[in-house]
Every structure is written in C-alpha cells, then in structure tokens.
Design an enzyme around this catalytic site. Structure first.
Site, short mmCIF file in Angstrom:
data_model
loop_
_atom_site.label_atom_id
_atom_site.label_comp_id
_atom_site.label_asym_id
_atom_site.label_seq_id
_atom_site.Cartn_x
_atom_site.Cartn_y
_atom_site.Cartn_z
N CYS A 164 31.64 -12.05 -14.58
CA CYS A 164 32.64 -12.42 -15.60
C CYS A 164 33.06 -11.23 -16.47
O CYS A 164 34.08 -11.30 -17.16
CB CYS A 164 32.08 -13.51 -16.50
SG CYS A 164 31.74 -15.02 -15.60
N HIS A 182 37.31 -12.95 -22.31
CA HIS A 182 36.85 -13.78 -21.19
C HIS A 182 36.74 -15.22 -21.65
O HIS A 182 36.28 -15.50 -22.76
CB HIS A 182 35.50 -13.25 -20.70
CG HIS A 182 34.82 -14.15 -19.73
ND1 HIS A 182 35.45 -14.62 -18.60
CD2 HIS A 182 33.56 -14.68 -19.71
CE1 HIS A 182 34.61 -15.40 -17.94
NE2 HIS A 182 33.47 -15.46 -18.59
N ASN A 230 36.26 -21.77 -16.69
CA ASN A 230 35.84 -20.38 -16.58
C ASN A 230 36.07 -19.91 -15.14
O ASN A 230 35.34 -20.32 -14.24
CB ASN A 230 34.36 -20.28 -16.98
CG ASN A 230 33.79 -18.89 -16.83
OD1 ASN A 230 34.46 -17.98 -16.32
ND2 ASN A 230 32.56 -18.71 -17.27
O1 UT7 Z 1 30.78 -16.77 -17.95
C1 UT7 Z 1 29.60 -16.26 -18.52
C2 UT7 Z 1 28.43 -17.13 -18.31
N1 UT7 Z 1 28.32 -18.36 -19.01
C3 UT7 Z 1 28.35 -18.51 -20.35
O2 UT7 Z 1 28.67 -17.62 -21.12
C4 UT7 Z 1 27.92 -19.85 -20.88
C5 UT7 Z 1 27.33 -19.74 -22.26
N2 UT7 Z 1 26.75 -20.99 -22.72
C6 UT7 Z 1 27.48 -22.10 -23.01
O3 UT7 Z 1 28.71 -22.09 -22.90
C7 UT7 Z 1 26.77 -23.34 -23.52
O4 UT7 Z 1 25.43 -23.02 -23.77
C8 UT7 Z 1 26.86 -24.54 -22.55
C9 UT7 Z 1 28.27 -25.09 -22.54
C10 UT7 Z 1 26.42 -24.15 -21.16
C11 UT7 Z 1 25.94 -25.65 -23.07
O5 UT7 Z 1 26.30 -26.01 -24.40
P1 UT7 Z 1 25.18 -26.14 -25.52
O6 UT7 Z 1 25.86 -26.57 -26.74
O7 UT7 Z 1 24.41 -24.84 -25.56
O8 UT7 Z 1 24.31 -27.34 -24.99
P2 UT7 Z 1 22.77 -27.35 -24.54
O9 UT7 Z 1 22.58 -26.67 -23.24
O10 UT7 Z 1 21.94 -26.92 -25.68
O11 UT7 Z 1 22.58 -28.91 -24.31
C12 UT7 Z 1 22.77 -29.87 -25.37
C13 UT7 Z 1 22.61 -31.27 -24.80
C14 UT7 Z 1 21.36 -31.44 -23.94
O12 UT7 Z 1 20.87 -32.75 -24.14
P3 UT7 Z 1 19.63 -33.01 -25.15
O13 UT7 Z 1 18.50 -32.20 -24.59
O14 UT7 Z 1 20.10 -32.51 -26.49
O15 UT7 Z 1 19.45 -34.48 -25.08
C15 UT7 Z 1 21.89 -31.32 -22.53
O16 UT7 Z 1 21.11 -32.01 -21.59
O17 UT7 Z 1 23.73 -31.56 -23.94
C16 UT7 Z 1 23.26 -31.96 -22.65
N3 UT7 Z 1 24.20 -31.49 -21.65
C17 UT7 Z 1 25.24 -32.22 -21.20
N4 UT7 Z 1 25.67 -33.45 -21.50
C18 UT7 Z 1 26.78 -33.91 -20.88
C19 UT7 Z 1 24.23 -30.26 -21.04
N5 UT7 Z 1 25.27 -30.20 -20.21
C20 UT7 Z 1 25.93 -31.38 -20.29
C21 UT7 Z 1 27.08 -31.92 -19.67
N6 UT7 Z 1 27.47 -33.17 -19.99
N7 UT7 Z 1 27.80 -31.21 -18.80
#
Ligand code: UT7
Length: 351
Positions: A113, A278, A308
């Site tokens: 990326c 990005h 993305n």
């Molecule tokens: O391109 C370069 C590489 N990638 C990135 O730069 C990605 C960087 N990171 C992110 O964009 C974010 O961390 C994510 C979008 C991947 C995740 O968002 P977050 O706010 O950090 O959520 P999290 O991983 O802390 O998860 C929060 C909650 C969890 O549930 P609990 O444990 O709080 O009950 C996850 O299981 O959201 C849940 N969750 C989802 N729920 C519905 C994680 N993914 C999903 C989903 N749909 N797709």
C-alpha cells in the site's frame, strides 16, 4: 533542477460495485459497522481469470490518452502490486506485452500500500539520470483471490441461497481484513517538468521488524514445497492483520514523515494544495489531518466508492481530482502512504 511531473493519469476498476450489505450475506458484519469504522460503502473485485496486468493495461491506456502520447513513447515501467498474477515473474512485463511495448524495462516494486512515494522517487531518479524519458508508474491490486468466502454468486446477487454455516464462520474469522480491500488499478505517465516544476523530494522508510502487522503467512520459500494443503487448511493464504496496531502506527508515522519532508524542503502545510493519502481507512486520514491541523478540503477521500485498493489508491484519487478539474497545473501535492513491510513515506511534487 526540475524533477518529473505528471503528464497523464488513468484508472480502472473491474465489474460491478459490491455493497457492504452484500458482504453481510457471507460473514457477520453490517453496513453500519463498515461505514463507521472505515468510511467504505462499496468496492470492486476482479473476475476469476482476470489479473492485475489486465486492470493495469486499461488504466495505462487511459493515462496515455490523457497524456496525448502513444504507449510506444514509454521507455520504462515501474509496476507496484502485492497481488501479481504469478509468484514469479512480476506483472510489469505482462503489462508491457499487453500495451504492445515488449522489451521496455519493467521494474516490479513490492511496497504494497505504500508504493507510490517509492515509485515516484525511483521514476524521478531514472529520468534525472538519463536512464528514461517517459516513465509509466502503475499501482494495481487484485485481492479477490485471498477473500475468505467462496460464495461469489451470493455476493453478486446472482443467487439468494443461504451460505453454509461453516463458510459464514470462515468469513467472519477474517472480517476485519476482508471488508477493507477492493480491486483496481491506476496509472501515471511521468516526464521531466519545465522550469521549477516537478518532483521536489521524497522521504521513505522500511522497517522489517513490523513485517507481521500485515502479511500472508504461507506460500513462501522457507517451506518445502512452498505451498501445502495444510497451509490452505490453516487459512494461511489469507493475510493476517493487526488492525489496531497498524492504525496507530499509520497515524504516528504518516504525520511524522509529512512534517519532516515539508520541513526539509521549506514547504509549509499552507503551501500544499493537496495531501493525497493512501485510502486504507478514513479514520486514519482524519486522525493525521487533525494531528497536522490540515483543513478537510485539502485531504480528499474516495474510499467510500473503492475501498482500499492497495497500490492503486493514491493514483485513483489523483486521477479523479485531475479529471474533475480540481487538481491543476501548478498545484503543490504531497503524496503519503503506509503499508505492509512496513513501508511508508511521502513525496512532494509541484505539478
Ligand atoms: O492498507 C494498509 C493496511 N491496513 C490498514 O492500515 C488497516 C488499519 N486498521 C484499521 O483500519 C482498523 O483497525 C480496522 C478497520 C481493521 C478495525 O477497526 P477497529 O476500530 O480497530 O476495530 P477492532 O479491530 O478493534 O474491532 C472492534 C470490534 C471487535 O468486536 P469486540 O471484540 O469489540 O466485540 C471486532 O470483532 O469490531 C469487531 N469487528 C467487526 N464487526 C463487524 C471487526 N471487524 C468487523 C467487521 N464487521 N468487519
């Protein structure tokens, strides 16, 4: 000395858009969660049998038309992808063949990326050292092959059958990653600018200690053979991502690299017309924007429509801004990106 500048851009995305609600049919997620946490509303996926050089060829033809050049004028290709057609060779040569310019050197770069600041730095070096006159920079990615579901017919709406519970669970195990990515390609034709115009400078970094923040664990040459059925059963062909950690690193490092690069070149944030970032997550770019106190209109976003697209995001956004007549000759642009590796960086260019 004038560096390279953009003389033409193009982008291409395959097929029909796939909405967040469609994804909710194959895994436990929701339109609301995806919008709120990422800003994404839809994305595109390549068809089975379609590869990044196909997407890149479409984008490149549009970029050549925009630059008003024949593809035969291109004398160097810099191709960025993390999802090539083959483990080897890279996809740059396949693109050259498709554009009718075999024998033109094609350098495949692997910055995922974060590709664009690196690609601009390399292309500028090639032109200023007289190794090339017209460089085609392409970023293209096709992530469909690592998506965790098999039910493409349900996703596209061709079928409304229920998916198997095990398949739904598998999708859900990888949902944090799977909702983010979409497929697409962007191309930019680069030549030396006139007068003071063109590439000003880049600052890029690689830190391999953080390779495991986002990577594909299997299918590599530490193993004999390099891919086994067990790896597939362990779902190790699907990237592993430490989302929260990546998020924080992206905000910290992108803010820092933009600040240092601008300082080095005596450019203030007020001088910069566009921060083309990005598109990994709208919340990352908003946090960088707030940290650097940038006005929202200088940090455009199109992640809602494409997701993305990895190496393609910066080029797609640049192409849209140019075609909409918003980004103009004379504008000062700061490109910034972070991705797997980890790689990250920024580049400054006066168009
Ligand atoms: O391109 C370069 C590489 N990638 C990135 O730069 C990605 C960087 N990171 C992110 O964009 C974010 O961390 C994510 C979008 C991947 C995740 O968002 P977050 O706010 O950090 O959520 P999290 O991983 O802390 O998860 C929060 C909650 C969890 O549930 P609990 O444990 O709080 O009950 C996850 O299981 O959201 C849940 N969750 C989802 N729920 C519905 C994680 N993914 C999903 C989903 N749909 N797709």
């Amino acid at each position: 000395m004038a560096g390279i500048t953009i003389i033409g851009t193009g982008h291409y995305v395959p097929g029909k858009p796939v909405s967040n609600s469609a994804l909710a049919k194959v895994m436990d997620t929701s339109d609301e969660w995806i919008r709120q946490r990422t800003g994404i509303e839809q994305r595109y996926y390549v068809a089975e049998g379609e590869g990044v050089s196909d997407l890149a060829a479409e984008a490149s033809r549009l970029a050549c038309a925009d630059a008003n050049i024949d593809p035969k004028e291109i004398d160097y290709i810099v191709f960025a992808t993390m999802t090539p057609e083959f483990v080897f060779p890279g996809s740059g040569g396949l693109l050259g063949a498709k554009l009718g310019i075999p024998r033109v050197p094609a350098l495949d770069i692997r910055q995922q990326c974060a590709a664009m600041p690196f690609a601009l730095q390399v292309a500028n070096g090639l032109v200023l050292s007289d190794q090339a006159k017209t460089v085609l920079i392409v970023g293209a990615d096709a992530h469909a092959g690592f998506m965790p579901w098999e039910d493409w017919d349900v996703l596209s709406g061709e079928s409304d059958r229920a998916v198997r519970p095990e398949a739904f669970e598998k999708g859900t195990r990888h949902r944090g990653l799977a909702v983010l990515f979409g497929d697409g390609a962007a191309a930019m034709v680069m030549r030396k600018g006139e007068g003071e115009k063109g590439f000003i400078g880049a600052q890029v970094h690689t830190d391999g200690r953080m390779y495991d923040r986002i990577f594909i664990p299997s299918g590599g040459f530490r193993s004999r053979p390099y891919f086994t059925p067990e790896m597939f059963e362990r779902e190790e062909h699907i990237p592993r991502m430490q989302g929260r950690d990546l998020f924080k690193t992206a905000v910290t490092e992108l803010s820092r690299v933009v600040t240092q690069l601008c300082e080095k070149h005596g450019v203030t944030f007020e001088d910069v017309d566009w921060f083309v970032a990005h598109q990994a997550n709208d919340r990352i770019n908003n946090a960088v924007r707030q940290q650097l106190k940038l006005p929202p209109e200088k940090v455009p976003s199109n992640i809602a429509r494409f997701g993305n697209t990895s190496a393609a995001t910066v080029g797609i956004l640049t192409d849209e801004l140019r075609r909409d007549g918003k980004m103009k000759e004379g504008d000062l642009v700061c490109f910034l990106a972070l991705g797997s590796g980890l790689n990250w960086g920024a580049a400054l260019m006066q168009l």
